[in-house]
Design a protein around this motif. Structure first.
Motif, PDB file in Angstrom:
ATOM      1  N   LYS A   1      68.151  66.442  63.588  1.00 15.49           N
ATOM      2  CA  LYS A   1      66.892  66.143  64.281  1.00 15.49           C
ATOM      3  C   LYS A   1      65.764  67.030  63.755  1.00 15.49           C
ATOM      4  O   LYS A   1      64.652  66.552  63.536  1.00 15.49           O
ATOM      5  CB  LYS A   1      67.059  66.318  65.789  1.00 15.49           C
ATOM      6  CG  LYS A   1      67.825  65.210  66.456  1.00 15.49           C
ATOM      7  CD  LYS A   1      67.933  65.514  67.945  1.00 15.49           C
ATOM      8  CE  LYS A   1      68.352  64.319  68.745  1.00 15.49           C
ATOM      9  NZ  LYS A   1      68.402  64.622  70.182  1.00 15.49           N
TER      10      LYS A   1
ATOM     11  N   VAL B   1      64.888  65.900  60.034  1.00 18.99           N
ATOM     12  CA  VAL B   1      64.189  64.605  60.021  1.00 18.99           C
ATOM     13  C   VAL B   1      62.768  64.775  60.554  1.00 18.99           C
ATOM     14  O   VAL B   1      61.819  64.201  60.009  1.00 18.99           O
ATOM     15  CB  VAL B   1      64.989  63.552  60.821  1.00 18.99           C
ATOM     16  CG1 VAL B   1      64.154  62.310  61.096  1.00 18.99           C
ATOM     17  CG2 VAL B   1      66.270  63.179  60.061  1.00 18.99           C
ATOM     18  N   ALA B   2      62.582  65.585  61.589  1.00 18.19           N
ATOM     19  CA  ALA B   2      61.245  65.803  62.156  1.00 18.19           C
ATOM     20  C   ALA B   2      60.299  66.449  61.143  1.00 18.19           C
ATOM     21  O   ALA B   2      59.092  66.238  61.199  1.00 18.19           O
ATOM     22  CB  ALA B   2      61.343  66.660  63.418  1.00 18.19           C
TER      23      ALA B   2
ATOM     24  N   PRO C   1      58.808  63.034  58.416  1.00 19.56           N
ATOM     25  CA  PRO C   1      58.759  61.706  59.053  1.00 19.56           C
ATOM     26  C   PRO C   1      58.639  60.592  58.017  1.00 19.56           C
ATOM     27  O   PRO C   1      58.132  60.805  56.919  1.00 19.56           O
ATOM     28  CB  PRO C   1      57.527  61.774  59.944  1.00 19.56           C
ATOM     29  CG  PRO C   1      56.779  62.993  59.560  1.00 19.56           C
ATOM     30  CD  PRO C   1      57.688  63.871  58.773  1.00 19.56           C
TER      31      PRO C   1
ATOM     32  N   ILE D   1      67.950  59.423  67.239  1.00 21.79           N
ATOM     33  CA  ILE D   1      66.644  59.527  66.580  1.00 21.79           C
ATOM     34  C   ILE D   1      65.835  58.243  66.697  1.00 21.79           C
ATOM     35  O   ILE D   1      64.635  58.292  66.950  1.00 21.79           O
ATOM     36  CB  ILE D   1      66.813  59.921  65.094  1.00 21.79           C
ATOM     37  CG1 ILE D   1      67.343  61.362  64.994  1.00 21.79           C
ATOM     38  CG2 ILE D   1      65.503  59.775  64.327  1.00 21.79           C
ATOM     39  CD1 ILE D   1      67.701  61.798  63.589  1.00 21.79           C
ATOM     40  N   ALA D   2      66.480  57.090  66.526  1.00 21.28           N
ATOM     41  CA  ALA D   2      65.737  55.827  66.427  1.00 21.28           C
ATOM     42  C   ALA D   2      66.058  54.826  67.529  1.00 21.28           C
ATOM     43  O   ALA D   2      65.584  53.689  67.475  1.00 21.28           O
ATOM     44  CB  ALA D   2      66.005  55.199  65.061  1.00 21.28           C
TER      45      ALA D   2
ATOM     46  N   TRP E   1      67.761  50.892  64.124  1.00 19.52           N
ATOM     47  CA  TRP E   1      68.370  51.366  62.891  1.00 19.52           C
ATOM     48  C   TRP E   1      69.332  50.305  62.380  1.00 19.52           C
ATOM     49  O   TRP E   1      69.749  49.433  63.138  1.00 19.52           O
ATOM     50  CB  TRP E   1      69.065  52.715  63.071  1.00 19.52           C
ATOM     51  CG  TRP E   1      70.162  52.768  64.103  1.00 19.52           C
ATOM     52  CD1 TRP E   1      70.008  52.992  65.446  1.00 19.52           C
ATOM     53  CD2 TRP E   1      71.560  52.605  63.888  1.00 19.52           C
ATOM     54  NE1 TRP E   1      71.223  52.980  66.076  1.00 19.52           N
ATOM     55  CE2 TRP E   1      72.203  52.751  65.144  1.00 19.52           C
ATOM     56  CE3 TRP E   1      72.342  52.363  62.782  1.00 19.52           C
ATOM     57  CZ2 TRP E   1      73.591  52.659  65.295  1.00 19.52           C
ATOM     58  CZ3 TRP E   1      73.725  52.275  62.920  1.00 19.52           C
ATOM     59  CH2 TRP E   1      74.329  52.419  64.176  1.00 19.52           C
TER      60      TRP E   1
ATOM     61  N   LYS F   1      63.618  54.711  60.690  1.00 18.38           N
ATOM     62  CA  LYS F   1      62.277  55.211  60.420  1.00 18.38           C
ATOM     63  C   LYS F   1      61.838  56.088  61.566  1.00 18.38           C
ATOM     64  O   LYS F   1      62.126  55.806  62.731  1.00 18.38           O
ATOM     65  CB  LYS F   1      61.315  54.033  60.245  1.00 18.38           C
ATOM     66  CG  LYS F   1      59.940  54.417  59.740  1.00 18.38           C
ATOM     67  CD  LYS F   1      59.070  53.185  59.517  1.00 18.38           C
ATOM     68  CE  LYS F   1      59.568  52.461  58.291  1.00 18.38           C
ATOM     69  NZ  LYS F   1      58.678  51.419  57.813  1.00 18.38           N
ATOM     70  N   THR F   2      61.118  57.163  61.218  1.00 13.25           N
ATOM     71  CA  THR F   2      60.542  58.020  62.248  1.00 13.25           C
ATOM     72  C   THR F   2      59.031  58.047  62.049  1.00 13.25           C
ATOM     73  O   THR F   2      58.524  57.786  60.958  1.00 13.25           O
ATOM     74  CB  THR F   2      61.075  59.467  62.157  1.00 13.25           C
ATOM     75  OG1 THR F   2      60.682  60.033  60.918  1.00 13.25           O
ATOM     76  CG2 THR F   2      62.574  59.497  62.293  1.00 13.25           C
TER      77      THR F   2
END
Length: 167
Positions: A105, A108-109, A112, A137-138, A142, A164-165
């Protein structure tokens, strides 16, 4: 193992020896699913380790539990439209503590956008973990697909999760 003293940070040149040792543990774990023995000197293939520290668009991360190294992550594609979690490893003594999910997390943050993560069906722990990561996360947004392993037509396909974030 409690993970309240957890951190993840970009690995620097000063961390190279530590990350290299974690890499050997990771490759040893992966040999169960991907086959392969160490080279005669006891090392495993290490081109991803080299790329993580030296190639454009790559970033190595070190996962820590207090003062102790607990894992690594290599991200590639930072200079392109899709980030790829190229390698991810948590030492056995830190697994099932939540540290892996927290690390993903966090990583990934920091980057983005579109993400892809590959794993093998034969690794049942990875299957459950990566599906949980994608959902955390999604949500339900996903996908999962099987893709042939490049240049290895006799190998079982890799499983790829994509999500996708937002920034």
């Amino acid at each position: 193992m409690p993970n309240d003293n957890y951190s993840v940070r970009p690995a620097t040149g000063a961390d190279h020896a530590t990350v290299e040792r974690l890499w050997l543990m990771f490759r040893h774990d992966m040999s169960e699913f991907q086959g392969g023995l160490p080279h005669p000197d006891g090392t495993f293939r290490s081109e991803r380790l080299h790329s993580a520290f030296h190639d454009a668009g790559w970033a190595p991360y070190l996962i820590m539990s207090g003062d102790h190294p607990a894992g690594l992550a290599f991200v590639r594609g930072l200079d392109g439209p899709v980030r790829v979690l190229n390698s991810f490893f948590v030492v056995r003594g830190a697994r099932r503590s939540g540290i892996g999910l927290r690390a993903i997390k966090d990583i990934v943050a920091r980057h983005p956008g579109s993400w892809e993560i590959a794993f093998q069906d034969a690794n049942s722990g990875a299957v459950a973990f990566w599906r949980r990561v994608a959902t955390e996360i999604a949500g339900d947004d996903w996908t999962e697909e099987r893709r042939p392993v490049p240049n290895l037509p006799d190998e079982p396909p890799d499983v790829w999760i994509s999500f996708k974030t937002l920034a």
